[in-house]
Scaffold this motif. Structure first.
Motif, PDB file in Angstrom:
ATOM      1  N   ILE A 100     -41.564 -33.931 -30.843  1.00 36.86           N
ATOM      2  CA  ILE A 100     -41.243 -34.284 -29.460  1.00 36.86           C
ATOM      3  C   ILE A 100     -42.088 -33.458 -28.488  1.00 36.86           C
ATOM      4  CG2 ILE A 100     -39.417 -34.287 -27.720  1.00 36.86           C
ATOM      5  CD1 ILE A 100     -37.438 -34.642 -30.110  1.00 36.86           C
ATOM      6  N   SER A 101     -42.177 -32.157 -28.750  1.00 36.84           N
ATOM      7  CA  SER A 101     -42.965 -31.277 -27.872  1.00 36.84           C
ATOM      8  C   SER A 101     -44.419 -31.698 -27.860  1.00 36.84           C
ATOM      9  CB  SER A 101     -42.842 -29.826 -28.337  1.00 36.84           C
ATOM     10  OG  SER A 101     -41.508 -29.398 -28.309  1.00 36.84           O
ATOM     11  N   SER A 102     -44.937 -32.037 -29.029  1.00 35.78           N
ATOM     12  CA  SER A 102     -46.342 -32.460 -29.122  1.00 35.78           C
ATOM     13  C   SER A 102     -46.594 -33.712 -28.301  1.00 35.78           C
ATOM     14  CB  SER A 102     -46.706 -32.704 -30.592  1.00 35.78           C
ATOM     15  OG  SER A 102     -48.031 -33.176 -30.706  1.00 35.78           O
ATOM     16  N   GLU A 103     -45.650 -34.643 -28.336  1.00 37.39           N
ATOM     17  CA  GLU A 103     -45.821 -35.885 -27.569  1.00 37.39           C
ATOM     18  C   GLU A 103     -45.835 -35.607 -26.067  1.00 37.39           C
ATOM     19  OE1 GLU A 103     -43.521 -40.116 -26.669  1.00 37.39           O
ATOM     20  OE2 GLU A 103     -42.792 -38.781 -28.257  1.00 37.39           O
ATOM     21  N   TYR A 104     -44.875 -34.817 -25.581  1.00 35.79           N
ATOM     22  CA  TYR A 104     -44.818 -34.536 -24.149  1.00 35.79           C
ATOM     23  C   TYR A 104     -46.019 -33.710 -23.687  1.00 35.79           C
ATOM     24  CZ  TYR A 104     -40.112 -36.439 -23.547  1.00 35.79           C
ATOM     25  OH  TYR A 104     -39.028 -37.286 -23.472  1.00 35.79           O
ATOM     26  N   GLU A 105     -46.402 -32.720 -24.484  1.00 34.75           N
ATOM     27  CA  GLU A 105     -47.517 -31.864 -24.100  1.00 34.75           C
ATOM     28  C   GLU A 105     -48.847 -32.603 -24.114  1.00 34.75           C
ATOM     29  OE1 GLU A 105     -47.120 -28.724 -26.877  1.00 34.75           O
ATOM     30  OE2 GLU A 105     -45.560 -27.660 -25.744  1.00 34.75           O
ATOM     31  N   ASN A 182     -44.645 -26.814 -15.366  1.00 40.55           N
ATOM     32  CA  ASN A 182     -45.261 -25.652 -16.003  1.00 40.55           C
ATOM     33  C   ASN A 182     -46.356 -26.077 -16.972  1.00 40.55           C
ATOM     34  OD1 ASN A 182     -43.516 -23.914 -14.662  1.00 40.55           O
ATOM     35  ND2 ASN A 182     -42.022 -23.918 -16.315  1.00 40.55           N
ATOM     36  N   ALA A 183     -46.111 -27.171 -17.689  1.00 37.24           N
ATOM     37  CA  ALA A 183     -47.088 -27.646 -18.662  1.00 37.24           C
ATOM     38  C   ALA A 183     -48.369 -28.117 -17.977  1.00 37.24           C
ATOM     39  CB  ALA A 183     -46.484 -28.784 -19.487  1.00 37.24           C
ATOM     40  N   TYR A 184     -48.246 -28.826 -16.853  1.00 41.27           N
ATOM     41  CA  TYR A 184     -49.436 -29.276 -16.132  1.00 41.27           C
ATOM     42  C   TYR A 184     -50.192 -28.087 -15.537  1.00 41.27           C
ATOM     43  CZ  TYR A 184     -48.424 -34.250 -16.529  1.00 41.27           C
ATOM     44  OH  TYR A 184     -48.220 -35.517 -17.026  1.00 41.27           O
ATOM     45  N   ASP A 224     -54.721 -17.068  -8.216  1.00 43.31           N
ATOM     46  CA  ASP A 224     -54.260 -17.417  -6.873  1.00 43.31           C
ATOM     47  C   ASP A 224     -54.580 -18.853  -6.490  1.00 43.31           C
ATOM     48  OD1 ASP A 224     -55.127 -14.158  -5.666  1.00 43.31           O
ATOM     49  OD2 ASP A 224     -53.208 -14.929  -6.393  1.00 43.31           O
ATOM     50  N   LEU A 225     -54.781 -19.719  -7.508  1.00 43.77           N
ATOM     51  CA  LEU A 225     -55.009 -21.128  -7.201  1.00 43.77           C
ATOM     52  C   LEU A 225     -53.681 -21.857  -7.285  1.00 43.77           C
ATOM     53  CD1 LEU A 225     -57.809 -23.438  -8.166  1.00 43.77           C
ATOM     54  CD2 LEU A 225     -55.541 -24.089  -8.872  1.00 43.77           C
ATOM     55  N   HIS A 226     -53.357 -22.683  -6.305  1.00 48.16           N
ATOM     56  CA  HIS A 226     -52.067 -23.363  -6.230  1.00 48.16           C
ATOM     57  C   HIS A 226     -52.192 -24.785  -6.721  1.00 48.16           C
ATOM     58  CE1 HIS A 226     -51.607 -19.962  -3.537  1.00 48.16           C
ATOM     59  NE2 HIS A 226     -50.303 -20.091  -3.699  1.00 48.16           N
ATOM     60  N   ASN A 227     -51.129 -25.216  -7.358  1.00 49.09           N
ATOM     61  CA  ASN A 227     -51.063 -26.588  -7.870  1.00 49.09           C
ATOM     62  C   ASN A 227     -49.842 -27.261  -7.258  1.00 49.09           C
ATOM     63  OD1 ASN A 227     -50.946 -28.930  -9.318  1.00 49.09           O
ATOM     64  ND2 ASN A 227     -50.136 -27.974 -11.164  1.00 49.09           N
ATOM     65  N   ASN A 228     -50.024 -28.230  -6.387  1.00 49.39           N
ATOM     66  CA  ASN A 228     -48.911 -28.953  -5.762  1.00 49.39           C
ATOM     67  C   ASN A 228     -48.746 -30.279  -6.467  1.00 49.39           C
ATOM     68  OD1 ASN A 228     -48.839 -26.877  -3.933  1.00 49.39           O
ATOM     69  ND2 ASN A 228     -50.087 -27.953  -2.439  1.00 49.39           N
ATOM     70  N   SER A 229     -47.514 -30.646  -6.819  1.00 52.65           N
ATOM     71  CA  SER A 229     -47.323 -31.941  -7.462  1.00 52.65           C
ATOM     72  C   SER A 229     -46.016 -32.538  -7.017  1.00 52.65           C
ATOM     73  CB  SER A 229     -47.352 -31.794  -8.988  1.00 52.65           C
ATOM     74  OG  SER A 229     -46.454 -30.822  -9.413  1.00 52.65           O
TER      75      SER A 229
END
Length: 229
Positions: A100-105, A182-184, A224-229
């Motif tokens: 399951i983890s492999s599929e989502y990741e 967190n994964a992205y 210090d790079l931000h990721n907005n989603s």
């Protein structure tokens, strides 16, 4: 598992995912598989073989484990879980967690790999490359760096079209405090470290199965790079 009938004698008692209209039908399917094996006829259907049955059983285990980690079950589902408790071994459940983890990741990993490796994205990403300067720096180079550091030129916007809540956004699944955001963030960290002029990534998911209410999540990289989603 399917619930097309209450008669246990017409379903496969191993995977409980294949139902037959009668015992005769189930027996005919098994005999058909044995005949095809003896004749080695690749053009004929294999029937409900042992391999297919084992794979379908894995689906049962994966669904049960995913529900445990996803949460949000109603009372009927909780009662069904209790009735299944002890049906699968700890080893089977650990293997299910890995699958399951492999599929989502794979969703954030695929996005990151495509951005890094696909030639079609190189022109858009090259503008975020910071060139190393020698001892003598031209005024033109300084102007280019200043232009790159401006707010409008240090942001990369990514739109994932056709995204699904249960796939790209992981639904309610979370493992070891690792959720979709967190994964992205982890998956895009190499992109951030490679293109030093990139200061922000706007990651937007668009699709009919995405949450109706807009979610705004901010994640910070080590550089210090931000990721907005």
């Amino acid at each position: 598992p399917l619930k097309g009938s209450n008669k246990d004698d017409v379903c496969c008692k191993v995977c409980r995912r294949v139902w037959y209209c009668s015992k005769e039908c189930r027996r005919e399917d098994a005999e058909s598989y044995r005949r095809n094996q003896e004749e080695e006829d690749e053009e004929q259907g294999k029937g409900h073989s042992a391999i297919i049955c084992s794979l379908l059983k894995l689906c049962n285990i994966d669904e049960e484990v995913e529900e445990e980690f996803g949460g949000g079950s109603n009372e009927n589902e909780e009662n069904e879980k209790k009735s299944k408790k002890g049906m699968y071994s700890d080893e089977e459940k650990r293997a299910a967690i890995d699958r399951i983890s492999s599929e989502y990741e794979s969703y954030p990993a695929t996005l990151a790999n495509v951005l890094m490796d696909a030639p079609c994205f190189e022109p858009a990403l090259d503008k975020f490359l910071v060139k190393r300067r020698g001892k003598k720096t031209r005024q033109l180079d300084l102007e280019e760096d200043e232009k790159l550091s401006s707010h409008n030129n240090n942001t990369l916007s990514i739109h994932v079209i056709g995204a699904s809540r249960e796939s790209e956004l992981w639904g309610d699944f979370q493992l070891d405090k690792t959720n979709a955001m967190n994964a992205y963030t982890d998956a895009l960290s190499e992109l951030a470290s490679t293109y030093k002029g990139l200061k922000k990534i706007n990651l937007t998911f668009i699709g009919p199965d995405c949450p109706a209410e807009t979610l705004h999540v901010v994640k910070t990289f080590d550089n210090d790079l931000h990721n907005n989603s």
